[in-house]
Write a protein that holds these residues in place. Structure first.
Motif: not given
Ligand SMILES: [Fe+2]
Ligand SMILES: [Fe+2]
Length: 277
Positions: A88, A144, A177, A180
């Motif tokens: 990440w 996120e 994103e 995530h």
């Molecule tokens: Fe992110």
């Protein structure tokens, strides 16, 4: 700071990370040098308002040293989660970088201006908004997804303005994103299977105290988001982030409202007034 997790959950967390990584490596990797069509950069499209928007996103992404070191410290004993944090961090590091390149290559910010921004940014430190892995998992799923929603909105704006470079940037960054958010959503699902009551309590608590990472850290954050057109409204946050998350996790609105009443000092509708992403 670190936590323990039952071995069945740890095994599943590892698998969730492996699935995340496989998709990332096979389908999602993007190259900052070759995939962004820099040769089509048109300074005429890069207006001051675009500069203000990209600068605030860039600043928020620049806190990656704080985000990653603190999250790693929290998750270090859980392989799947700690390794996710390392991956990440690498992905997030490219977000601040690509925004920086856009701002400087387009001439919206000079190197000296960027240096001043960097100094201002690192004079403050981001701190974990919540103290347990499960609460941070709730936070990650919401944050996120809110970031993806904001970037997706920016991608549409860039497309409408004919800025192909910025459109490509927001496509790649937004896709990261969304991935995530997907990881945290899967982890949240796992937490719900193992301990529904406590997970719902945490989700209620996090939702009622939710704010974006830059809020309280970046000077004038809310005002600048609103005036530059970078933010998403509370209505959009509920419609695109909160309700879809609850629906994917098969949490009914009634169940969530019950948890909010029991575990959070404010109601969902009060909480959303606090959210200015
Ligand atoms: Fe992110
Ligand atoms: Fe990011």
């Amino acid at each position: 700071m670190s936590e323990t997790m039952p071995s069945t959950m740890r095994d599943r967390a590892y698998q969730i990370y492996l699935d995340f990584l496989e998709t990332a490596e096979n389908k999602r990797r993007w190259n900052i040098f070759n995939d962004v069509p820099w040769e089509r950069l048109d300074s005429g499209k890069a207006t001051d308002q675009v500069g203000d928007r990209v600068e605030i996103f860039c600043t928020e992404e620049l806190y990656v040293p704080d985000y990653s070191s603190k999250a790693l410290d929290l998750t270090r004993s859980v392989f799947g989660m700690a390794w996710f944090q390392t991956c990440w961090a690498f992905e997030e590091s490219r977000h601040g970088l690509v925004f920086r390149e856009y701002l400087t290559r387009s001439g919206l910010r000079s190197p000296a201006q960027f240096e001043a921004l960097e100094t201002g940014t690192f004079s403050k430190e981001w701190k974990l908004p919540f103290q347990t892995i499960r609460q941070m998992t709730c936070y990650g799923a919401l944050q996120e997804s809110a970031t993806f929603t904001a970037y997706n909105q920016q991608r549409n704006k860039a497309r409408d303005a004919g800025d192909q470079v910025l459109e490509a940037i927001f496509l790649f960054v937004g896709r990261d994103e969304a991935a995530h958010a997907g990881f945290y959503r899967d982890m949240l699902q796992l937490e719900l299977i193992h301990n529904r009551e406590e997970t719902l309590a945490d989700l209620a608590y996090v939702l009622s105290n939710f704010k974006m990472p830059g809020d309280g850290l970046i000077p004038d954050y809310r005002r600048r988001l609103a005036s530059s057109g970078a933010g998403i409204s509370p209505r959009v946050f509920l419609a695109r982030v909160v309700w879809p998350l609850l629906s994917t996790l098969e949490i009914s609105r009634e169940e969530m409202k019950g948890a909010m009443k029991k575990h959070a000092p404010v109601t969902v509708s009060n909480a959303r007034a606090e959210i200015s992403v």
